[in-house]
Enzyme design. Structure first.
Site, PDB file in Angstrom:
ATOM      1  N   TYR A  67       0.817  -1.213   0.000  1.00  0.00           N
ATOM      2  CA  TYR A  67       0.000   0.000   0.000  1.00  0.00           C
ATOM      3  C   TYR A  67       0.845   1.255   0.000  1.00  0.00           C
ATOM      4  CZ  TYR A  67       0.818   1.052   4.982  1.00  0.00           C
ATOM      5  OH  TYR A  67       1.390   1.395   6.178  1.00  0.00           O
ATOM      6  N   GLU A  83      11.716   2.565  14.506  1.00  0.00           N
ATOM      7  CA  GLU A  83      10.875   3.680  14.040  1.00  0.00           C
ATOM      8  C   GLU A  83       9.580   3.663  14.851  1.00  0.00           C
ATOM      9  OE1 GLU A  83       9.768   3.059   9.900  1.00  0.00           O
ATOM     10  OE2 GLU A  83       9.637   0.899  10.220  1.00  0.00           O
ATOM     11  N   LEU A 132      10.898   1.413   7.240  1.00  0.00           N
ATOM     12  CA  LEU A 132      10.338   1.852   5.963  1.00  0.00           C
ATOM     13  C   LEU A 132      11.179   3.014   5.422  1.00  0.00           C
ATOM     14  CD1 LEU A 132       7.720   1.423   4.190  1.00  0.00           C
ATOM     15  CD2 LEU A 132       6.927   3.542   5.249  1.00  0.00           C
ATOM     16  N   LYS A 138       6.352  -1.841   2.094  1.00  0.00           N
ATOM     17  CA  LYS A 138       5.146  -1.245   2.699  1.00  0.00           C
ATOM     18  C   LYS A 138       3.996  -2.235   2.504  1.00  0.00           C
ATOM     19  CE  LYS A 138       3.205   3.391   3.296  1.00  0.00           C
ATOM     20  NZ  LYS A 138       3.299   3.426   4.752  1.00  0.00           N
TER      21      LYS A 138
HETATM   22  N1  PDD Z   1       2.710   5.242   7.575  1.00  0.00           N
HETATM   23  N2  PDD Z   1       7.316   4.017   9.237  1.00  0.00           N
HETATM   24  C1  PDD Z   1       6.176   3.344   9.231  1.00  0.00           C
HETATM   25  C2  PDD Z   1       6.128   2.009   9.874  1.00  0.00           C
HETATM   26  C3  PDD Z   1       5.027   3.890   8.611  1.00  0.00           C
HETATM   27  O1  PDD Z   1       3.881   3.192   8.599  1.00  0.00           O
HETATM   28  C4  PDD Z   1       5.115   5.192   8.041  1.00  0.00           C
HETATM   29  C5  PDD Z   1       3.937   5.841   7.387  1.00  0.00           C
HETATM   30  C6  PDD Z   1       6.332   5.856   8.080  1.00  0.00           C
HETATM   31  C7  PDD Z   1       6.507   7.209   7.431  1.00  0.00           C
HETATM   32  O2  PDD Z   1       6.590   7.042   6.050  1.00  0.00           O
HETATM   33  P1  PDD Z   1       6.162   8.191   5.047  1.00  0.00           P
HETATM   34  O3  PDD Z   1       6.955   9.374   5.425  1.00  0.00           O
HETATM   35  O4  PDD Z   1       6.550   7.702   3.705  1.00  0.00           O
HETATM   36  O5  PDD Z   1       4.694   8.421   5.211  1.00  0.00           O
HETATM   37  C8  PDD Z   1       7.422   5.256   8.678  1.00  0.00           C
HETATM   38  C9  PDD Z   1       1.538   5.671   6.871  1.00  0.00           C
HETATM   39  C10 PDD Z   1       1.270   7.130   6.960  1.00  0.00           C
HETATM   40  C11 PDD Z   1       0.360   4.785   7.265  1.00  0.00           C
HETATM   41  O6  PDD Z   1       0.582   3.592   7.350  1.00  0.00           O
HETATM   42  O7  PDD Z   1      -0.758   5.280   7.439  1.00  0.00           O
END
Ligand code: PDD
Length: 288
Positions: free
Chosen positions: A43, A188, A212, A155
């Site tokens: 996703y 994270e 991620l 992801k």
């Molecule tokens: N999540 N780490 C994890 C585990 C995440 O699920 C996310 C973002 C991030 C930040 O990644 P980015 O900057 O590309 O949004 C780091 C999204 C927002 C979600 O699952 O809703």
């Protein structure tokens, strides 16, 4: 026996959806989605700021990488770009969250898959919640063991460990769970990247299979470089994080959010720190 869309059968395979019983062959495709059975899909989440979608190219690139990593084929990423633009225009939401996923497809539950399976695609455009209070006052976070698998760089839809960690954090009135690995190092957040400011340097975990490759992280690092901050790509220990001058998390939906309490410890003065505020301001210049 009634003939169904699988043709004449001597055995009646059965499915119950909530309280409705039906032959398995008549099951709506969505009920047999491998995304539900196995989390077998990938996703993306992106957002718009004041009517402009941010970092679409980067999100589509990461989506392509996730698809390749789990061998989901038959997705035309250019077509997804068009769908994102079309759905966003149709929704008319100026600050929107755009979520989409592709799963391997629908079939009766078997671990192995048939290479002819057609992927399922779903996209949602929704209103982003107002994060002003979190961003101006900062948030409390709590540590949680990182129970996730060893390919967190993908992801994937497998987010059970993340949602359970977030649930534990919520029970302690914390807005995010910070995941700590078996060595006591922070990977994270449950749905965010994690950063510290220590002696004027920005520190965050290096990009490995354990985290991620966050797109917001990339822009935070760009902002830090432009502000002349030294960047240290080394995992923080839990203890180091508790003693940091400033902490913050970053993710697409809310970009930079200061962290002012970590478990029982107040971080800095208990208010968003100076470097964090400068990074937030710099970040705003990329999106507005
Ligand atoms: N999540 N780490 C994890 C585990 C995440 O699920 C996310 C973002 C991030 C930040 O990644 P980015 O900057 O590309 O949004 C780091 C999204 C927002 C979600 O699952 O809703």
């Amino acid at each position: 026996m009634k003939q169904n869309n699988c043709g004449a059968r001597t055995i009646m395979e059965i499915l119950i959806i909530n309280d409705q019983i039906l032959p398995l062959c008549d099951a709506p495709s969505a009920c047999l989605d491998r995304g539900t059975f196995f989390g077998d899909g990938v996703y993306e989440v992106l957002r718009s700021y004041n009517g402009k979608i941010f970092a679409l190219k980067e999100h589509l690139e990461r989506f392509s990488q996730s698809l390749a990593a789990v061998e989901i084929t038959g997705i035309d990423v250019e077509q997804i770009r068009q769908r994102v633009l079309q759905a966003y225009a149709a929704a008319g939401i100026s600050n929107a969250r755009i979520y989409f996923h592709a799963t391997r497809g629908s079939a009766p539950r078997e671990h192995s898959w048939d290479s002819n399976l057609k992927p399922n695609f779903l996209l949602m455009v929704t209103q982003l919640s107002d994060e002003t209070e979190h961003k101006t006052k900062g948030i409390a976070v709590s540590a949680h063991p990182d129970w996730r698998w060893k390919r967190c760089d993908i992801k994937s839809l497998n987010l059970l460990a993340n949602v359970l960690a977030r649930r534990q954090a919520a029970k302690k009135s914390c807005a995010e769970a910070i995941l700590v690995d078996d060595q006591g190092l922070i990977t994270e957040g449950a749905s965010s990247a994690f950063f510290a400011i220590i002696d004027g340097r920005l520190q965050t975990a290096p990009l490995t299979a354990n985290i991620l490759p966050s797109i917001t992280r990339k822009y935070v690092i760009k902002a830090a470089a432009e502000l002349g901050l030294e960047i240290v790509r080394n995992s923080l220990s839990y203890k180091q994080a508790l003693e940091a001058d400033e902490l913050f998390i970053a993710a697409t939906t809310q970009d930079i959010v200061p962290v002012v309490h970590f478990d029982d410890k107040t971080i800095g003065t208990g208010r968003p720190g100076k470097a964090t505020l400068l990074l937030m301001e710099k970040f705003r210049s990329y999106v507005l």
